[in-house]
Design an enzyme around this catalytic site. Sequence first.
Site, PDB file in Angstrom:
ATOM      1  N   ASN A   1       0.876  -1.177   0.000  1.00  0.00           N
ATOM      2  CA  ASN A   1       0.000   0.000   0.000  1.00  0.00           C
ATOM      3  C   ASN A   1       0.911   1.224   0.000  1.00  0.00           C
ATOM      4  O   ASN A   1       1.538   1.529   1.007  1.00  0.00           O
ATOM      5  CB  ASN A   1      -0.871  -0.043   1.263  1.00  0.00           C
ATOM      6  CG  ASN A   1      -1.661   1.235   1.466  1.00  0.00           C
ATOM      7  OD1 ASN A   1      -1.747   2.086   0.575  1.00  0.00           O
ATOM      8  ND2 ASN A   1      -2.253   1.376   2.653  1.00  0.00           N
TER       9      ASN A   1
ATOM     10  N   GLU B   1      -6.721   4.522   7.848  1.00  0.00           N
ATOM     11  CA  GLU B   1      -6.510   5.960   7.626  1.00  0.00           C
ATOM     12  C   GLU B   1      -7.746   6.590   7.007  1.00  0.00           C
ATOM     13  O   GLU B   1      -8.100   7.736   7.316  1.00  0.00           O
ATOM     14  CB  GLU B   1      -5.260   6.172   6.752  1.00  0.00           C
ATOM     15  CG  GLU B   1      -3.987   5.955   7.568  1.00  0.00           C
ATOM     16  CD  GLU B   1      -2.806   5.436   6.760  1.00  0.00           C
ATOM     17  OE1 GLU B   1      -2.797   5.566   5.523  1.00  0.00           O
ATOM     18  OE2 GLU B   1      -1.875   4.897   7.392  1.00  0.00           O
TER      19      GLU B   1
ATOM     20  N   GLY C   1       3.011  -1.223   4.060  1.00  0.00           N
ATOM     21  CA  GLY C   1       3.100   0.188   3.716  1.00  0.00           C
ATOM     22  C   GLY C   1       4.539   0.582   3.438  1.00  0.00           C
ATOM     23  O   GLY C   1       5.081   0.342   2.358  1.00  0.00           O
ATOM     24  N   GLY C   2       5.178   1.162   4.428  1.00  0.00           N
ATOM     25  CA  GLY C   2       6.530   1.712   4.285  1.00  0.00           C
ATOM     26  C   GLY C   2       7.513   0.795   3.572  1.00  0.00           C
ATOM     27  O   GLY C   2       8.225   1.228   2.649  1.00  0.00           O
TER      28      GLY C   2
ATOM     29  N   HIS D   1      -9.403   1.147   4.690  1.00  0.00           N
ATOM     30  CA  HIS D   1      -8.130   1.280   5.411  1.00  0.00           C
ATOM     31  C   HIS D   1      -8.348   2.182   6.634  1.00  0.00           C
ATOM     32  O   HIS D   1      -9.127   3.135   6.578  1.00  0.00           O
ATOM     33  CB  HIS D   1      -7.055   1.870   4.493  1.00  0.00           C
ATOM     34  CG  HIS D   1      -5.701   1.828   5.113  1.00  0.00           C
ATOM     35  ND1 HIS D   1      -5.274   2.787   6.004  1.00  0.00           N
ATOM     36  CD2 HIS D   1      -4.695   0.921   5.009  1.00  0.00           C
ATOM     37  CE1 HIS D   1      -4.057   2.463   6.412  1.00  0.00           C
ATOM     38  NE2 HIS D   1      -3.682   1.346   5.817  1.00  0.00           N
TER      39      HIS D   1
ATOM     40  N   GLY E   1       2.575   2.036  10.635  1.00  0.00           N
ATOM     41  CA  GLY E   1       3.529   3.133  10.503  1.00  0.00           C
ATOM     42  C   GLY E   1       4.232   3.491  11.803  1.00  0.00           C
ATOM     43  O   GLY E   1       4.885   4.519  11.898  1.00  0.00           O
TER      44      GLY E   1
HETATM   45  P1  PGA Z   1       2.987   0.165   7.421  1.00  0.00           P
HETATM   46  O1  PGA Z   1       1.518   0.388   6.781  1.00  0.00           O
HETATM   47  O2  PGA Z   1       3.503  -1.141   6.841  1.00  0.00           O
HETATM   48  O3  PGA Z   1       3.779   1.343   6.984  1.00  0.00           O
HETATM   49  O4  PGA Z   1       2.790   0.060   8.901  1.00  0.00           O
HETATM   50  C1  PGA Z   1       0.657  -0.693   6.582  1.00  0.00           C
HETATM   51  C2  PGA Z   1      -0.675  -0.191   6.062  1.00  0.00           C
HETATM   52  O5  PGA Z   1      -1.155   0.838   6.543  1.00  0.00           O
HETATM   53  O6  PGA Z   1      -1.280  -0.829   5.168  1.00  0.00           O
END
Ligand code: PGA
Length: 260
Positions: A9, A99, A236-237, A97, A175
């Site tokens: 993502n 967020e 994510g990252g 998600h 994150g």
């Molecule tokens: P992260 O994000 O791996 O940076 O923790 C995961 C996500 O929000 O899908």
Amino acid sequence: MRPFLIAGNWKMHMNAAETRAYFETFKGLVSAAPNGVSMLLCPTFTSLTAAAEASAAITGMHIGAQNLHFEDKGAFTGEITAEMIKETGADHVIIGHSERRQYYNETDETVNKKTKKALSAGLTPVVCVGEFLEERKKGIHFEVVKKQMVAGYEGISADDAKKTVLAYEPVWAIGTGETASPEQAQEMHAFIRAEFTALYGADVATKIPLLYGGSMNAANADELLSQEDVDGGLIGGASLKPDSFQQIVGFAGEIFAKNG
Ligand code: PGA
């Protein structure tokens, strides 16, 4: 053993030029997904076409969007339809998600409508659920996840449920660098599988890929992916770097080769 889905993502990172450069590098590392593994990368809307074109030569690579609207057209400024997403060459879409739930008013009800829309358009929905830290501290995390699941899948048939992917992403792990332990991930995934069994029966429940998300990276992925009910990751990252995404894909391939 169920096949793995290793998904990235990208959130609000990577413009079209950066997306093309990413796939140039990635292609040099992985020309085809290992046996038993599918790969998915989800860039921003404006990078979807570039991603679909640049990844076309990589076997087992899928492209997905990060959101969609549940209507087919209309006066919804700033929104995008399932058909528009499909037109780019994408075949998956992330829905709900945390967020989007936190900052853009996404609710279980809109998650449900969007999941139905994705399914009817032929996009694979990646439905996200997960609890806040305070909810886990209070010991209500199973209840919270169950509520999100049941509401998210309301009115969705068993046949359609089989075509979905579910991602468990504890909000406190996203994150933050703090990952759920492999035991915490497995415990919740087994719970989710049992809830799917209650909703749709064991045949369907065993077919739905359950991804873990929240600070998954090349250092912890092997252990997380080795858990029985963890069928992949939503990353994510660590998915923003071709080499770390490739390493995670590699771990999934090795686990599948050992147990598959
Ligand atoms: P992260 O994000 O791996 O940076 O923790 C995961 C996500 O929000 O899908």
